[in-house]
Design an enzyme around this catalytic site. Structure first.
Site, PDB file in Angstrom:
ATOM      1  N   ILE A 147      63.553  39.404  40.418  1.00 50.57           N
ATOM      2  CA  ILE A 147      63.693  38.429  41.506  1.00 50.57           C
ATOM      3  C   ILE A 147      62.533  38.605  42.481  1.00 50.57           C
ATOM      4  O   ILE A 147      62.326  39.675  43.034  1.00 50.57           O
ATOM      5  CB  ILE A 147      65.025  38.601  42.268  1.00 50.57           C
ATOM      6  CG1 ILE A 147      66.218  38.406  41.334  1.00 50.57           C
ATOM      7  CG2 ILE A 147      65.098  37.605  43.428  1.00 50.57           C
ATOM      8  CD1 ILE A 147      67.561  38.670  41.998  1.00 50.57           C
ATOM      9  N   HIS A 148      61.793  37.533  42.696  1.00 49.06           N
ATOM     10  CA  HIS A 148      60.650  37.517  43.617  1.00 49.06           C
ATOM     11  C   HIS A 148      60.445  36.071  44.057  1.00 49.06           C
ATOM     12  O   HIS A 148      61.269  35.210  43.782  1.00 49.06           O
ATOM     13  CB  HIS A 148      59.391  38.080  42.926  1.00 49.06           C
ATOM     14  CG  HIS A 148      59.009  37.301  41.718  1.00 49.06           C
ATOM     15  ND1 HIS A 148      58.141  36.241  41.774  1.00 49.06           N
ATOM     16  CD2 HIS A 148      59.417  37.394  40.438  1.00 49.06           C
ATOM     17  CE1 HIS A 148      58.022  35.721  40.562  1.00 49.06           C
ATOM     18  NE2 HIS A 148      58.790  36.404  39.736  1.00 49.06           N
ATOM     19  N   GLY A 149      59.353  35.780  44.719  1.00 50.34           N
ATOM     20  CA  GLY A 149      59.120  34.462  45.298  1.00 50.34           C
ATOM     21  C   GLY A 149      59.261  33.297  44.350  1.00 50.34           C
ATOM     22  O   GLY A 149      59.952  32.324  44.647  1.00 50.34           O
TER      23      GLY A 149
END
Length: 158
Positions: free
Chosen positions: A14-16
């Site tokens: 999970i990231h931008g």
């Protein structure tokens, strides 16, 4: 019926891009990180929770827990599964998780890997897992973000 809206391979989990672009486009309200290491790492979970959109719940499960539990999901849950490698996705599929399509986003370069697409580097183990997924009828797509064209999936096998 388990409502998996997308399964993505992204070694950042999970990231931008996952939070701001993919979740909104696919309408996910639950991000399920299926990863044995992260399932026991509350520090990494906390960092990913900060990146996750406020409208989506997060779960951090082992591969085994995902296989044993996902069938209990509510129909209202629009599940976005994120794994960091194709071997884990293959384990999910072989374990009965109803994954029909895999989006291949980011697989970073490392020792023993070769760059085959813009953001995808693979080794022989990855290629074998992708071949097996195709044999099992899973559609593969190389696409970093939703608003760009998919790259030729055959690049994985060269």
């Amino acid at each position: 019926m388990t409502n998996i809206v997308l399964t993505r391979i992204d070694n950042r989990l999970i990231h931008g891009q996952v939070a701001t672009q993919w979740c909104g486009v696919i309408g996910a309200n639950l991000i399920l990180v299926a990863n044995d290491e992260v399932a026991g790492n509350t520090l990494r979970q906390g960092l990913m929770d900060m990146a996750a959109p406020s409208y989506a719940q997060t779960r951090y499960w082992t591969i085994e827990k995902t296989i044993n539990t996902i069938h209990k999901a509510s129909d209202a849950q629009k599940i976005f599964i994120v794994c960091d490698n194709p071997t884990d996705v293959l384990a999910l599929v072989e374990g009965g998780v109803p994954i029909k399509k895999v989006n291949i986003g980011n697989m970073h370069m490392a020792d023993g890997k070769r760059q085959v697409a813009t953001t995808v580097a693979v080794d022989d183990k990855d290629v074998a897992a992708f071949r097996k997924l195709q044999e099992l009828g899973v559609e593969l797509e190389i696409r970093r973000v939703p608003d760009i064209a998919a790259e030729d999936v055959n690049k994985l096998f060269k």
